[in-house]
Design a protein around this motif. Structure first.
Motif: not given
Length: 142
Positions: A1-4, A116-136
């Motif tokens: 994911m990109l910062i943008g 961008v805050s560290i909270g934004d960065v952590v939130k994006s990581a969680i969203e990516e993991l949830e998406t990956e989990r749903a695909h699996l």
């Protein structure tokens, strides 16, 4: 994911404070917007520094209550790490963790376009993991 992508999701509005505003003015802004840091900027587009709750606490401890009437420029961090909208979120997360800072202004063509805050960065990581989990899960049950 990109910062943008993060900036698009949260909006490009960045709360700024002029360098000559008092630390008390800064505290009002932090409380009003429920945020932990503000970009210091005379024009809302260029970055003079960044100031956080931590900066206020440290300077209160070192210099006492008189710091509240001083300009924000007296407590701000001048060397500000920035990133661009095309940078990778994972790289920024690592940089923020290693260097122990929580807010990074996003700059494009020399202009402030987001933060961008560290909270934004952590939130994006969680969203990516949830998406990956749903695909699996979909693949396994598929």
């Amino acid at each position: 994911m990109l910062i943008g992508t993060i900036v698009q999701g949260k909006g490009a509005h960045v709360v700024t404070v002029p360098p000559d505003a008092t630390v008390t003015d800064l505290l009002s802004l932090l409380a009003e917007h429920n945020i932990g840091a503000v970009v210091v900027s005379a024009d809302g587009q260029t970055i003079a520094g960044i100031v956080s709750e931590r900066d206020v606490v440290r300077h209160l401890h070192m210099r006492g209550g008189a710091v509240l009437g001083e300009p924000v420029s007296s407590i701000m961090t001048v060397e500000v790490r920035t990133c661009g909208p095309d940078e990778n979120v994972d790289d920024l997360r690592k940089t923020m963790t290693v260097h122990r800072f929580r807010h990074v202004p996003v700059v494009q063509d020399g202009r402030l376009i987001g933060i961008v805050s560290i909270g934004d960065v952590v939130k994006s990581a969680i969203e990516e993991l949830e998406t990956e989990r749903a695909h699996l899960v979909g693949y396994l049950h598929g």
